[in-house]
Write an enzyme that holds these catalytic residues in place. Structure first.
Site, PDB file in Angstrom:
ATOM      1  N   ARG A  82       0.829  -1.205   0.000  1.00  0.00           N
ATOM      2  CA  ARG A  82       0.000   0.000   0.000  1.00  0.00           C
ATOM      3  C   ARG A  82       0.867   1.259   0.000  1.00  0.00           C
ATOM      4  NH1 ARG A  82      -5.465  -0.640   2.055  1.00  0.00           N
ATOM      5  NH2 ARG A  82      -5.335  -2.666   3.031  1.00  0.00           N
TER       6      ARG A  82
ATOM      7  N   HIS B  95     -19.087   6.222  41.264  1.00  0.00           N
ATOM      8  CA  HIS B  95     -20.490   6.547  41.032  1.00  0.00           C
ATOM      9  C   HIS B  95     -20.601   8.005  40.593  1.00  0.00           C
ATOM     10  CE1 HIS B  95     -24.819   6.654  41.579  1.00  0.00           C
ATOM     11  NE2 HIS B  95     -24.662   7.815  42.205  1.00  0.00           N
TER      12      HIS B  95
ATOM     13  N   LEU C   6       1.234   3.074   5.478  1.00  0.00           N
ATOM     14  CA  LEU C   6       1.341   1.965   6.438  1.00  0.00           C
ATOM     15  C   LEU C   6       0.047   1.864   7.265  1.00  0.00           C
ATOM     16  CD1 LEU C   6       4.998   2.789   7.597  1.00  0.00           C
ATOM     17  CD2 LEU C   6       4.292   0.979   6.007  1.00  0.00           C
TER      18      LEU C   6
ATOM     19  N   VAL D 152     -20.512  -7.469  12.021  1.00  0.00           N
ATOM     20  CA  VAL D 152     -19.973  -6.220  12.563  1.00  0.00           C
ATOM     21  C   VAL D 152     -19.948  -5.105  11.521  1.00  0.00           C
ATOM     22  CG1 VAL D 152     -18.145  -5.304  13.999  1.00  0.00           C
ATOM     23  CG2 VAL D 152     -18.421  -7.753  13.802  1.00  0.00           C
TER      24      VAL D 152
ATOM     25  N   GLY E  39       5.342  -8.311  -1.606  1.00  0.00           N
ATOM     26  CA  GLY E  39       6.368  -9.286  -1.232  1.00  0.00           C
ATOM     27  C   GLY E  39       5.974 -10.684  -1.662  1.00  0.00           C
TER      28      GLY E  39
HETATM   29  P1  FAD Z   1      -4.178  -6.019   7.732  1.00  0.00           P
HETATM   30  O1  FAD Z   1      -4.546  -4.873   8.561  1.00  0.00           O
HETATM   31  O2  FAD Z   1      -5.146  -6.491   6.706  1.00  0.00           O
HETATM   32  O3  FAD Z   1      -2.802  -5.630   7.038  1.00  0.00           O
HETATM   33  C1  FAD Z   1      -2.157  -6.441   6.135  1.00  0.00           C
HETATM   34  C2  FAD Z   1      -1.339  -5.565   5.223  1.00  0.00           C
HETATM   35  O4  FAD Z   1      -0.534  -6.426   4.429  1.00  0.00           O
HETATM   36  C3  FAD Z   1      -2.141  -4.737   4.249  1.00  0.00           C
HETATM   37  O5  FAD Z   1      -1.776  -3.387   4.357  1.00  0.00           O
HETATM   38  C4  FAD Z   1      -1.770  -5.288   2.872  1.00  0.00           C
HETATM   39  O6  FAD Z   1      -1.669  -4.272   1.895  1.00  0.00           O
HETATM   40  C5  FAD Z   1      -0.416  -5.895   3.148  1.00  0.00           C
HETATM   41  N1  FAD Z   1      -0.077  -7.000   2.252  1.00  0.00           N
HETATM   42  C6  FAD Z   1      -0.801  -8.115   2.003  1.00  0.00           C
HETATM   43  N2  FAD Z   1      -0.111  -8.955   1.199  1.00  0.00           N
HETATM   44  C7  FAD Z   1       1.071  -8.336   0.948  1.00  0.00           C
HETATM   45  C8  FAD Z   1       2.202  -8.705   0.194  1.00  0.00           C
HETATM   46  N3  FAD Z   1       2.283  -9.874  -0.436  1.00  0.00           N
HETATM   47  N4  FAD Z   1       3.229  -7.829   0.135  1.00  0.00           N
HETATM   48  C9  FAD Z   1       3.181  -6.632   0.785  1.00  0.00           C
HETATM   49  N5  FAD Z   1       2.136  -6.254   1.527  1.00  0.00           N
HETATM   50  C10 FAD Z   1       1.103  -7.096   1.598  1.00  0.00           C
HETATM   51  N6  FAD Z   1     -10.878  -4.594  14.030  1.00  0.00           N
HETATM   52  C11 FAD Z   1     -10.951  -4.136  15.299  1.00  0.00           C
HETATM   53  O7  FAD Z   1     -10.322  -4.712  16.187  1.00  0.00           O
HETATM   54  N7  FAD Z   1     -11.701  -3.030  15.614  1.00  0.00           N
HETATM   55  C12 FAD Z   1     -12.423  -2.371  14.684  1.00  0.00           C
HETATM   56  O8  FAD Z   1     -13.089  -1.388  14.994  1.00  0.00           O
HETATM   57  C13 FAD Z   1     -12.378  -2.841  13.343  1.00  0.00           C
HETATM   58  N8  FAD Z   1     -13.076  -2.211  12.376  1.00  0.00           N
HETATM   59  C14 FAD Z   1     -12.990  -2.668  11.097  1.00  0.00           C
HETATM   60  C15 FAD Z   1     -13.739  -2.016  10.111  1.00  0.00           C
HETATM   61  C16 FAD Z   1     -13.681  -2.447   8.809  1.00  0.00           C
HETATM   62  C17 FAD Z   1     -14.486  -1.723   7.756  1.00  0.00           C
HETATM   63  C18 FAD Z   1     -12.845  -3.538   8.455  1.00  0.00           C
HETATM   64  C19 FAD Z   1     -12.741  -3.990   7.022  1.00  0.00           C
HETATM   65  C20 FAD Z   1     -12.106  -4.197   9.412  1.00  0.00           C
HETATM   66  C21 FAD Z   1     -12.179  -3.771  10.744  1.00  0.00           C
HETATM   67  N9  FAD Z   1     -11.476  -4.422  11.764  1.00  0.00           N
HETATM   68  C22 FAD Z   1     -11.572  -3.973  13.049  1.00  0.00           C
HETATM   69  C23 FAD Z   1     -10.622  -5.577  11.488  1.00  0.00           C
HETATM   70  C24 FAD Z   1      -9.147  -5.136  11.421  1.00  0.00           C
HETATM   71  O9  FAD Z   1      -8.997  -4.152  10.434  1.00  0.00           O
HETATM   72  C25 FAD Z   1      -8.261  -6.339  11.118  1.00  0.00           C
HETATM   73  O10 FAD Z   1      -8.518  -7.373  12.042  1.00  0.00           O
HETATM   74  C26 FAD Z   1      -6.794  -5.954  11.204  1.00  0.00           C
HETATM   75  O11 FAD Z   1      -6.488  -4.914  10.309  1.00  0.00           O
HETATM   76  C27 FAD Z   1      -5.907  -7.165  10.903  1.00  0.00           C
HETATM   77  O12 FAD Z   1      -4.571  -6.798  10.956  1.00  0.00           O
HETATM   78  P2  FAD Z   1      -3.451  -7.562  10.115  1.00  0.00           P
HETATM   79  O13 FAD Z   1      -2.172  -6.893  10.452  1.00  0.00           O
HETATM   80  O14 FAD Z   1      -3.568  -9.016  10.327  1.00  0.00           O
HETATM   81  O15 FAD Z   1      -3.822  -7.319   8.589  1.00  0.00           O
HETATM   82  P1  NAD Z   2     -18.962 -11.140   9.942  1.00  0.00           P
HETATM   83  O1  NAD Z   2     -18.479 -12.520   9.881  1.00  0.00           O
HETATM   84  O2  NAD Z   2     -18.927 -10.389  11.220  1.00  0.00           O
HETATM   85  O3  NAD Z   2     -20.484 -11.095   9.448  1.00  0.00           O
HETATM   86  C1  NAD Z   2     -20.872 -11.560   8.184  1.00  0.00           C
HETATM   87  C2  NAD Z   2     -22.342 -11.894   8.242  1.00  0.00           C
HETATM   88  O4  NAD Z   2     -22.802 -12.167   6.929  1.00  0.00           O
HETATM   89  C3  NAD Z   2     -22.640 -13.128   9.078  1.00  0.00           C
HETATM   90  O5  NAD Z   2     -23.632 -12.814  10.020  1.00  0.00           O
HETATM   91  C4  NAD Z   2     -23.120 -14.147   8.043  1.00  0.00           C
HETATM   92  O6  NAD Z   2     -24.066 -15.047   8.553  1.00  0.00           O
HETATM   93  C5  NAD Z   2     -23.701 -13.248   6.976  1.00  0.00           C
HETATM   94  N1  NAD Z   2     -23.778 -13.822   5.635  1.00  0.00           N
HETATM   95  C6  NAD Z   2     -22.881 -14.612   5.008  1.00  0.00           C
HETATM   96  N2  NAD Z   2     -23.297 -14.906   3.755  1.00  0.00           N
HETATM   97  C7  NAD Z   2     -24.485 -14.282   3.583  1.00  0.00           C
HETATM   98  C8  NAD Z   2     -25.425 -14.189   2.504  1.00  0.00           C
HETATM   99  N3  NAD Z   2     -25.185 -14.779   1.329  1.00  0.00           N
HETATM  100  N4  NAD Z   2     -26.545 -13.468   2.673  1.00  0.00           N
HETATM  101  C9  NAD Z   2     -26.793 -12.849   3.862  1.00  0.00           C
HETATM  102  N5  NAD Z   2     -25.943 -12.906   4.915  1.00  0.00           N
HETATM  103  C10 NAD Z   2     -24.794 -13.596   4.774  1.00  0.00           C
HETATM  104  O7  NAD Z   2     -18.168 -10.361   8.798  1.00  0.00           O
HETATM  105  P2  NAD Z   2     -18.042  -8.814   8.455  1.00  0.00           P
HETATM  106  O8  NAD Z   2     -19.113  -8.027   9.092  1.00  0.00           O
HETATM  107  O9  NAD Z   2     -17.879  -8.764   6.982  1.00  0.00           O
HETATM  108  O10 NAD Z   2     -16.676  -8.427   9.140  1.00  0.00           O
HETATM  109  C11 NAD Z   2     -15.455  -9.095   8.761  1.00  0.00           C
HETATM  110  C12 NAD Z   2     -14.466  -9.103   9.868  1.00  0.00           C
HETATM  111  O11 NAD Z   2     -14.004  -7.801  10.149  1.00  0.00           O
HETATM  112  C13 NAD Z   2     -15.070  -9.664  11.127  1.00  0.00           C
HETATM  113  O12 NAD Z   2     -14.391 -10.866  11.408  1.00  0.00           O
HETATM  114  C14 NAD Z   2     -14.808  -8.669  12.185  1.00  0.00           C
HETATM  115  O13 NAD Z   2     -14.158  -9.247  13.285  1.00  0.00           O
HETATM  116  C15 NAD Z   2     -13.903  -7.627  11.549  1.00  0.00           C
HETATM  117  N6  NAD Z   2     -14.443  -6.312  11.940  1.00  0.00           N
HETATM  118  C16 NAD Z   2     -14.392  -5.961  13.246  1.00  0.00           C
HETATM  119  C17 NAD Z   2     -14.940  -4.775  13.660  1.00  0.00           C
HETATM  120  C18 NAD Z   2     -14.904  -4.409  15.095  1.00  0.00           C
HETATM  121  O14 NAD Z   2     -14.146  -5.012  15.828  1.00  0.00           O
HETATM  122  N7  NAD Z   2     -15.685  -3.440  15.539  1.00  0.00           N
HETATM  123  C19 NAD Z   2     -15.551  -3.931  12.742  1.00  0.00           C
HETATM  124  C20 NAD Z   2     -15.605  -4.330  11.430  1.00  0.00           C
HETATM  125  C21 NAD Z   2     -15.034  -5.526  11.030  1.00  0.00           C
END
Ligand code: FAD
Ligand code: NAD
Length: 471
Positions: free
Chosen positions: A37, A450, A40, A189, A118
């Site tokens: 990306r 409280h 970072l 979520v 990578g």
């Molecule tokens: P990532 O954050 O996915 O990072 C992996 C990185 O590796 C990426 O930047 C990617 O570009 C890079 N990469 C991949 N392959 C390669 C390669 N071959 N070479 C170089 N770079 C590469 N989690 C929470 O705990 N709280 C939240 O509120 C929350 N909100 C979320 C909201 C949304 C909309 C989404 C999509 C996710 C959310 N999550 C949340 C989940 C959280 O973002 C992930 O669990 C977390 O980012 C995982 O961290 P990671 O380091 O494993 O991977």
């Molecule tokens: P999720 O697994 O939380 O929910 C996906 C939902 O889609 C499930 O309830 C599943 O039953 C439903 N589903 C699957 N196939 C379907 C279909 N064909 N039609 C209708 N419903 C269907 O996944 P997400 O909401 O995409 O989030 C992905 C990940 O990102 C989660 O694992 C979550 O931990 C992480 N995340 C975390 C936060 C946070 O911590 N606040 C916020 C956003 C994302």
């Protein structure tokens, strides 16, 4: 000359990779982190936790002004209007500041950022932008991306004036216009957080969920109340329903729905469709075949407790390995893997990882659900409604409860679940208590200030022995 260019190379600079790289460097290891990306911070900082929380915060402010919440306190407002571009700019600013902060931390800690994709040449050699770098240990921290739904093709085109008709979470964070009707596929979520954002900003929102309850993985009491609460807020919730296809004509999408258990199909029109049915590990392009690394049936990389894979010198952390896909889980694994590599010892307690849904109210939990705890043995449960908590009552925040689940014999806390406006903050206390092996009595006899929402935690703990005061 050193045998390798680096002691350790992390592939991916999300919360797993960047935190791991910084800790490795702090421990004196020569460290690099590969990231393709432009910035970072991974999914979390760029298109996940941070931008979604910025929009949740901003949209809550708008809703408070627009729906009369502020008027209750005598705040007189004229016509409340939304300037979405300003809200989106605030979100972009948050992302820019935090991702830039990681770049600063890399420089400060002397972590080399290897820019590009990578891929493995062998277990100790990673190729980035045509150049090979060697390391004694390589940590895969490549994270996850959106699971596609066959028949419902995502188009996140930001140049589309409508901001894309069928979007994933990345597209839904960048819409340039509030859709009239948004259909969210998946009541997990992402669907509920981003569905809440757009509902607050004025969209009609319909959530279509395959299962019979929202928020899989959470305690059933939480899941049942979630549907009631979101319905009360005006979301349409279609449980036990699956989306089987979509077609786009002009600026409208038509979805085909069916009961999950089978039955007659129906159609639903939307101006925007958010596909949020889960995420899957990023492994494509890593060339794991070159090192003989396999995946499990869910496409994840299996590891041991020290994050070693089946390939010598290669470890993996974060969203690409089993466990909840959460930023703080990835971060803790990043720290632990660095400590394992540097010292041979590292710690992540996978039994105590809190999960939070940042809607209003927030939904949070840590440890076992009541259903899981019951399967393991006899339990006692204390539950306290937020309606009886003085602070929540004063703030007009009646929804929710705290539930403490304890072992019937030892009283050890096995799980805590909460729905409250600040449940995400409250759950930290439960995680700390469980980490220290607390009993429900330990929480009940801890003095809580409280009036705070956290008193509901104390009352729920007192409720385990049937001795709550305020109900
Ligand atoms: P990532 O954050 O996915 O990072 C992996 C990185 O590796 C990426 O930047 C990617 O570009 C890079 N990469 C991949 N392959 C390669 C390669 N071959 N070479 C170089 N770079 C590469 N989690 C929470 O705990 N709280 C939240 O509120 C929350 N909100 C979320 C909201 C949304 C909309 C989404 C999509 C996710 C959310 N999550 C949340 C989940 C959280 O973002 C992930 O669990 C977390 O980012 C995982 O961290 P990671 O380091 O494993 O991977
Ligand atoms: P999720 O697994 O939380 O929910 C996906 C939902 O889609 C499930 O309830 C599943 O039953 C439903 N589903 C699957 N196939 C379907 C279909 N064909 N039609 C209708 N419903 C269907 O996944 P997400 O909401 O995409 O989030 C992905 C990940 O990102 C989660 O694992 C979550 O931990 C992480 N995340 C975390 C936060 C946070 O911590 N606040 C916020 C956003 C994302």
């Amino acid at each position: 000359m050193a045998e390798y260019d680096y002691d350790v190379i992390f592939i991916g600079a999300g919360p797993g990779g960047y935190v791991g790289a910084i800790r490795a460097a702090q421990l004196g290891l020569k460290t690099a982190c590969v990231e393709s990306r432009e910035t970072l911070g991974g999914t979390c900082l760029n298109v996940g936790c941070i931008p979604s929380k910025a929009l949740l915060h901003g949209s809550e402010k708008f809703a408070e002004a627009a729906d009369g919440t502020l008027a209750r306190y005598g705040v007189e407002l004229g016509k409340v209007e939304l300037d979405l571009a300003v809200l989106q700019a605030d979100k972009d600013e948050a992302v820019k500041g935090l991702t830039g902060g990681i770049e600063f931390l890399f420089k400060k800690n002397k972590v080399d950022w290897l820019k590009g994709q990578g891929s493995f040449k062998d277990a100790h050699t990673v190729e980035v932008a045509g150049k090979a770098y060697t390391a004694k240990e390589v940590v895969i921290a490549t994270g996850s991306s959106v699971t596609p739904l066959p028949g419902v093709e995502v188009d996140n085109d930001p140049n589309n004036k409508n901001g894309g008709i069928i979007v994933d979470s990345t597209g839904a964070l960048a819409l340039a216009k509030v859709p009239a009707h948004m259909v969210v596929i998946g009541g997990g979520v992402i669907g509920l957080e981003l569905g809440s954002v757009w509902r607050r900003l004025g969209a009609r929102v319909t959530v279509v969920e395959f299962l019979d309850a929202l928020l899989p993985g959470m305690d059933m009491d939480v899941r049942r109340d979630a549907a009631k609460i979101f319905r009360k807020q005006g979301m349409e919730i279609r449980l036990g329903t699956k989306v089987t296809g979509a077609s786009v004509k002009g600026k409208k999408a038509t979805l085909t729905l069916e009961p999950a258990k089978g039955g007659a199909a129906e159609t639903l029109e939307a101006d925007c469709v958010l596909v949020a049915i889960g995420r899957r590990p990023n492994v494509a392009g890593l060339n794991i075949e070159a090192i003989g690394l396999g995946l499990n049936a869910r496409g994840q990389i299996e590891t041991g407790h020290d994050f070693r894979t089946t390939v010598d010198g290669v470890r993996a952390i974060g969203d690409c390995i089993p466990g909840p896909m959460l930023a703080h889980k990835a971060e803790d694994e990043g720290i632990a893997v660095a400590e394992y590599i540097a010292t041979g010892v590292g710690i992540v307690n996978h039994a105590v990882i809190p999960g939070v849904v940042y809607t209003n109210p927030e939904f949070a939990g840590v440890g076992l659900t009541e259903e899981q705890a019951k399967e393991r043995g006899e339990i006692k449960v204390g539950k306290f409604p937020m309606m009886a908590n003085s602070r929540a009552k004063t703030n007009h925040e009646p929804d929710g409860f705290v539930k403490v689940i304890a072992d019937a014999k030892t009283d050890k806390v096995l799980g805590v679940w909460a729905i409250a406006t600040v449940a995400g903050t409250m759950i930290a206390e439960a995680a700390l208590a469980m980490e220290f092996g607390a009993t429900s009595e330990d929480i009940a006899y801890t003095c809580h200030a409280h009036p705070t929402h956290s008193e509901a935690m104390k009352e729920a703990a007192m409720g385990v022995t049937g001795k709550a005061i305020h109900i």
